[in-house]
Design a protein around this motif. Structure first.
Motif, PDB file in Angstrom:
ATOM      1  N   ASN A   1      49.628  43.169  32.295  1.00 34.26           N
ATOM      2  CA  ASN A   1      50.163  43.674  33.561  1.00 34.26           C
ATOM      3  C   ASN A   1      49.565  45.031  33.906  1.00 34.26           C
ATOM      4  O   ASN A   1      49.247  45.310  35.069  1.00 34.26           O
TER       5      ASN A   1
ATOM      6  N   LYS B   1      46.085  44.356  35.074  1.00 36.74           N
ATOM      7  CA  LYS B   1      46.131  43.761  36.414  1.00 36.74           C
ATOM      8  C   LYS B   1      46.311  44.834  37.484  1.00 36.74           C
ATOM      9  O   LYS B   1      45.665  44.799  38.539  1.00 36.74           O
TER      10      LYS B   1
ATOM     11  N   ALA C   1      43.452  42.669  39.625  1.00 35.68           N
ATOM     12  CA  ALA C   1      43.072  41.292  39.294  1.00 35.68           C
ATOM     13  C   ALA C   1      44.016  40.290  39.939  1.00 35.68           C
ATOM     14  O   ALA C   1      45.187  40.581  40.199  1.00 35.68           O
ATOM     15  N   ARG C   2      43.490  39.084  40.158  1.00 34.95           N
ATOM     16  CA  ARG C   2      44.289  37.968  40.676  1.00 34.95           C
ATOM     17  C   ARG C   2      44.724  37.079  39.520  1.00 34.95           C
ATOM     18  O   ARG C   2      43.954  36.822  38.591  1.00 34.95           O
ATOM     19  N   ASP C   3      45.962  36.585  39.592  1.00 37.19           N
ATOM     20  CA  ASP C   3      46.434  35.603  38.616  1.00 37.19           C
ATOM     21  C   ASP C   3      45.798  34.251  38.936  1.00 37.19           C
ATOM     22  O   ASP C   3      45.749  33.844  40.101  1.00 37.19           O
TER      23      ASP C   3
ATOM     24  N   LEU D   1      43.055  37.086  35.968  1.00 41.11           N
ATOM     25  CA  LEU D   1      43.919  37.094  34.787  1.00 41.11           C
ATOM     26  C   LEU D   1      44.520  35.712  34.582  1.00 41.11           C
ATOM     27  O   LEU D   1      45.105  35.144  35.506  1.00 41.11           O
TER      28      LEU D   1
END
Length: 242
Positions: free
Chosen positions: A71, A74, A79-81, A100
């Motif tokens: 987290n 991120k 970052a994008r999940d 991620l």
């Protein structure tokens, strides 16, 4: 006897009431407590974007801090999940920026799609962070090209938290709620609890909720009640109790 029944019923109802307010637990990089078990992983997060490998896996047992670190990364990297499944846009997302993928060994993935994600990262100079309880070598991968790619990733372990770190985490979590515990009570919790940062969060939450519901201060008997209830729940679910 009737009055006692009424009192017990009132207490039972009170303990089922939701909290009228919530707290916010600090969880940013500046709030991270670093121990030997997390040192290598924290260093890696701090080194981004200057990673020696564009694909990194944080591997460690449940509650070892992987999600917290992911987290933080991120938020730092924006970052994008992603979840590499057939028909997803995971590989396309990896072309344009950091991505991620959490719990890779538990959530499952389409092998061809993950292969394309890793290729996108390598070709477009982006980065991929994955979290897992197992090392990639233990993942049930059958696609030869993906197995080859996974052999080249950087794997950083997050070890099980030691007693010192758990004590620090408990103190911090209570302090986030404006609660300041005696060292002996913290030690009592550490000696009784599962070695997990996630469990520390759950314990503090349940202790706080129970004390608020009853309108009492936090005492050792109240703490013992919470810990016993959690042990019983784990035993009933068939999980091993430490």
């Amino acid at each position: 006897m009737t009055d006692q029944i009424k009192t017990d019923n009132a207490r039972s109802k009170a303990e089922q009431l939701p909290l009228a307010f919530s707290h916010q637990s600090a969880s940013g990089r500046e709030d991270l407590l670093v121990s030997a078990s997390l040192a290598a992983a924290v260093s890696l997060i701090d080194e981004w974007p200057n990673w020696r490998s564009p694909v990194v896996v944080l591997a460690g047992p449940p509650g070892s801090g992987k999600s917290h670190l992911a987290n933080i990364w991120k938020n730092i990297s924006d970052a994008r999940d992603i979840h590499p499944q057939t028909g997803s846009d995971a590989a396309r997302a990896a072309e344009t920026g950091p991505v991620l993928f959490e719990d890779a060994d538990r959530r499952g993935f389409d092998e061809t799609e993950l292969f394309h994600v890793i290729n996108s990262v390598r070709q477009h100079g982006t980065t991929l962070l994955m979290t897992s309880r197992q090392w990639p070598a233990a993942w049930p991968v059958t696609l030869p090209d993906l197995r080859s790619r996974l052999k080249a990733v950087t794997v950083v372990e997050t070890g099980e938290p030691d007693e010192g770190l758990l004590a620090q985490v408990l103190v911090k979590l209570f302090a986030d709620r404006q609660l300041y515990m005696d060292d002996k009570l913290i030690g009592y919790i550490v000696n009784r609890m599962e070695r997990s940062l996630d469990t520390a969060q759950t314990i503090v939450d349940r202790i706080d909720r129970l004390a608020l519901a009853r309108g009492t201060r936090i005492t050792r008997p109240l703490v013992a009640e919470v810990l016993n209830a959690m042990d019983n729940a784990r035993a009933d679910s068939g999980l091993d109790v430490d």
